[in-house]
Design a protein around this motif. Structure first.
Motif, short mmCIF file in Angstrom:
data_model
loop_
_atom_site.label_atom_id
_atom_site.label_comp_id
_atom_site.label_asym_id
_atom_site.label_seq_id
_atom_site.Cartn_x
_atom_site.Cartn_y
_atom_site.Cartn_z
N ALA A 116 24.30 46.71 47.44
CA ALA A 116 24.15 45.54 48.30
C ALA A 116 24.86 44.33 47.69
O ALA A 116 25.51 43.56 48.41
CB ALA A 116 22.67 45.24 48.52
N GLU A 117 24.73 44.16 46.38
CA GLU A 117 25.39 43.04 45.71
C GLU A 117 26.91 43.15 45.82
O GLU A 117 27.60 42.13 45.89
CB GLU A 117 24.97 42.99 44.24
CG GLU A 117 23.51 42.57 44.04
CD GLU A 117 23.08 42.64 42.59
OE1 GLU A 117 23.93 43.02 41.73
OE2 GLU A 117 21.91 42.31 42.30
N ALA A 118 27.41 44.38 45.84
CA ALA A 118 28.86 44.59 45.97
C ALA A 118 29.30 44.61 47.43
O ALA A 118 30.48 44.84 47.72
CB ALA A 118 29.25 45.91 45.30
N GLU A 119 28.35 44.38 48.35
CA GLU A 119 28.61 44.38 49.79
C GLU A 119 29.17 45.72 50.26
O GLU A 119 30.08 45.79 51.09
CB GLU A 119 29.55 43.23 50.16
CG GLU A 119 28.96 41.86 49.83
CD GLU A 119 29.85 40.71 50.29
OE1 GLU A 119 31.05 40.95 50.58
OE2 GLU A 119 29.33 39.58 50.36
N ILE A 120 28.59 46.79 49.71
CA ILE A 120 28.95 48.15 50.12
C ILE A 120 27.84 48.67 51.03
O ILE A 120 26.67 48.72 50.62
CB ILE A 120 29.10 49.08 48.90
CG1 ILE A 120 30.22 48.60 47.98
CG2 ILE A 120 29.32 50.52 49.33
CD1 ILE A 120 31.61 48.64 48.61
#
Length: 268
Positions: A116-120
């Motif tokens: 989520a932090e990597a926007e994956i």
């Protein structure tokens, strides 16, 4: 046509997966216990990262022949995560294949957080858990009216600490159907805590590598639990099911009793 599961079907009803990480539960080992959804995703995915020490090779029979297969038993999360991120950013679909059901002891929370932090984008696909397969193999219902109506899924403290309020001795006080994961290496301590509350003759199912070719199931009394674990040299991939439901002569449910009425079977 896009469906509500985050993937597409073309005119031939073949899946076209989005660039995404699919965290898939492989079940305890038997390839036939994969969900239909998990099987479809495996058949379409570009990349499969699988926990090869816990997921049998037979599960990979559903993968595309040209799929990239990456074993991860010898990798840390710091090595696995960049692989998933790079493949998705390269417009590939990725399956992170876990044993059992991802919601139980699969260490997916940190994976989801970092993705989520990597926007994956990612999706979780549930799987059959070992306690469900154990009950099926043993031909028992773990919630029997008048006897037991609660199932506790837990483990004993080891390298991963269990919160104090969830210590096995306090959970055992309920005398519910208790399914003990990840505890074979500490079975003496587990047995001692269970004996504080369950009678010594309580039947316990020792379930080793459920769904694998070398599956082994033994039913012993609680006071013999540690002895049989050592006798069979069980050190990992073992589930213990401690339940009064394994005893004979239990009563029947009210659900299908002729005197029981409900919305679909009103009183005449």
């Amino acid at each position: 046509m896009r469906n509500n599961s985050g993937y597409f079907s073309n005119q031939n009803n073949l899946l076209l997966l989005n660039p995404c990480v699919y965290i898939v539960g492989a079940g305890p080992g038997d390839p036939e216990l994969l969900t239909i959804k998990a099987q479809k995703i495996l058949m379409a995915a570009d990349v499969i990262l699988f926990a090869d020490s816990l997921v049998p090779q037979q599960i990979l029979q559903f993968c595309r022949q040209d799929a990239e297969i990456i074993p991860t038993a010898n990798k840390t999360l710091e090595e696995i995560l960049p692989l998933m991120i790079e493949r998705v950013r390269s417009h590939q679909s990725v399956v992170r294949l876990h044993s059992g059901d991802p919601s139980l002891y699969s260490a997916i929370q940190e994976q989801m957080q970092l993705l989520a932090e990597a926007e994956i984008p990612f999706e979780v696909v549930p799987g059959i858990s070992a306690f469900q397969v154990a009950a099926a193999k043993l031909k028992v219902e773990l919630t029997v009216p008048g006897l037991v109506q609660t199932i506790i899924l837990t483990r004993i403290s080891g390298r991963t600490e269990v919160p104090t309020k969830e210590e096995l001795s306090s959970l055992a006080a309920h005398q519910a159907s208790l399914c003990l994961y990840l505890s074979a290496r500490h079975i003496e301590a587990a047995q001692a805590k269970l004996l504080e509350h369950y009678p010594p003759d309580t039947p316990v199912a020792i379930c080793y590598r459920l769904g694998w070719p070398d599956e082994k199931i033994l039913v012993v009394s609680l006071d013999k639990l540690a002895d049989y674990t050592h006798q069979e040299n069980l050190t990992r991939t073992t589930l213990y099911v401690i339940t009064p439901a394994l005893k004979q002569g239990i009563g029947r449910s009210r659900l299908y009793h002729p005197e029981h009425t409900h919305l679909f079977r009103p009183q005449e």
